[in-house]
Scaffold this motif. Structure first.
Motif, PDB file in Angstrom:
ATOM      1  N   TRP A   1       0.849  -1.193   0.000  1.00  0.00           N
ATOM      2  CA  TRP A   1       0.000   0.000   0.000  1.00  0.00           C
ATOM      3  C   TRP A   1       0.885   1.245   0.000  1.00  0.00           C
ATOM      4  CZ3 TRP A   1      -4.628  -0.558   3.907  1.00  0.00           C
ATOM      5  CH2 TRP A   1      -5.344  -1.717   3.605  1.00  0.00           C
TER       6      TRP A   1
ATOM      7  N   ARG B   1      -2.579   5.754   2.177  1.00  0.00           N
ATOM      8  CA  ARG B   1      -3.658   4.779   2.341  1.00  0.00           C
ATOM      9  C   ARG B   1      -3.435   3.920   3.593  1.00  0.00           C
ATOM     10  NH1 ARG B   1      -4.773  -0.507  -1.354  1.00  0.00           N
ATOM     11  NH2 ARG B   1      -6.567  -1.253  -0.190  1.00  0.00           N
TER      12      ARG B   1
ATOM     13  N   GLN C   1      -6.626   4.507   6.010  1.00  0.00           N
ATOM     14  CA  GLN C   1      -7.754   3.603   5.825  1.00  0.00           C
ATOM     15  C   GLN C   1      -8.088   2.915   7.142  1.00  0.00           C
ATOM     16  OE1 GLN C   1      -7.729   1.234   2.324  1.00  0.00           O
ATOM     17  NE2 GLN C   1      -9.051  -0.325   3.183  1.00  0.00           N
TER      18      GLN C   1
END
Length: 168
Positions: free
Chosen positions: A76, A80, A84
């Motif tokens: 990732w 993010r 997230q």
């Protein structure tokens, strides 16, 4: 491939050219039993510094180990991985169970409203009852089942047999 533990000054110099520090070289050869050629030729791993992203992840309730796994293992990007939200397993399981549902939820709720447990509902449908009947027909009490049994089974058949024998 030899496992000699003596490292010559030339080997230290060659390792230094490849970016391997003397301490790393000694640890590889003496501590981990790497062959000297491999220990010299393999460049050290570059550790990433995540700086502000680790702090952002902590503010969002993401532990640093989870953040690093997201970046290093799952690939990732930093933003993010730090922003997230965590995966909620209970929500996911609820969603999966709704997708695998055989009978609509309103039918199960109707059965429970009528005093019929889920297992009773399932056993009724497996015996061939319609979904509507299995969810609406109330469960018989012991008294009621005794009355039905007395009127319908053994005793009434015995009387019919006796009547048939008298008629013939």
């Amino acid at each position: 491939m030899s496992f000699t533990y003596y490292i010559t000054p030339q080997q230290y110099a060659e390792a230094n050219k490849n970016g391997v520090s003397p301490k790393t070289l000694e640890q590889r050869v003496r501590g981990r039993a790497w062959p000297i050629e491999k220990a010299i030729a393999t460049p050290p791993r570059i550790r990433k510094s995540f700086g502000k992203w680790t702090k952002i992840a902590n503010e969002n309730g993401i532990k640093s180990g989870t953040f690093r796994r997201r970046v290093n293992v799952y690939g990732w990007d930093l933003e993010r991985a730090a922003t997230q939200p965590l995966f909620d397993a209970s929500k996911h399981m609820k969603k999966v169970s709704e997708g695998n549902r055989v009978y609509p939820k309103h039918v199960i709720e109707l059965a429970e409203k009528n005093g019929i447990s889920y297992s009773t509902f399932l056993s009724r449908t497996s015996r061939g009852w319609s979904v509507e009947e299995a969810s609406t027909r109330r469960i018989m009490t012991f008294t009621k089942s005794g009355q039905v049994g007395k009127n319908a089974s053994y005793w009434s058949k015995d009387k019919e047999i006796t009547k048939a024998a008298k008629c013939s």
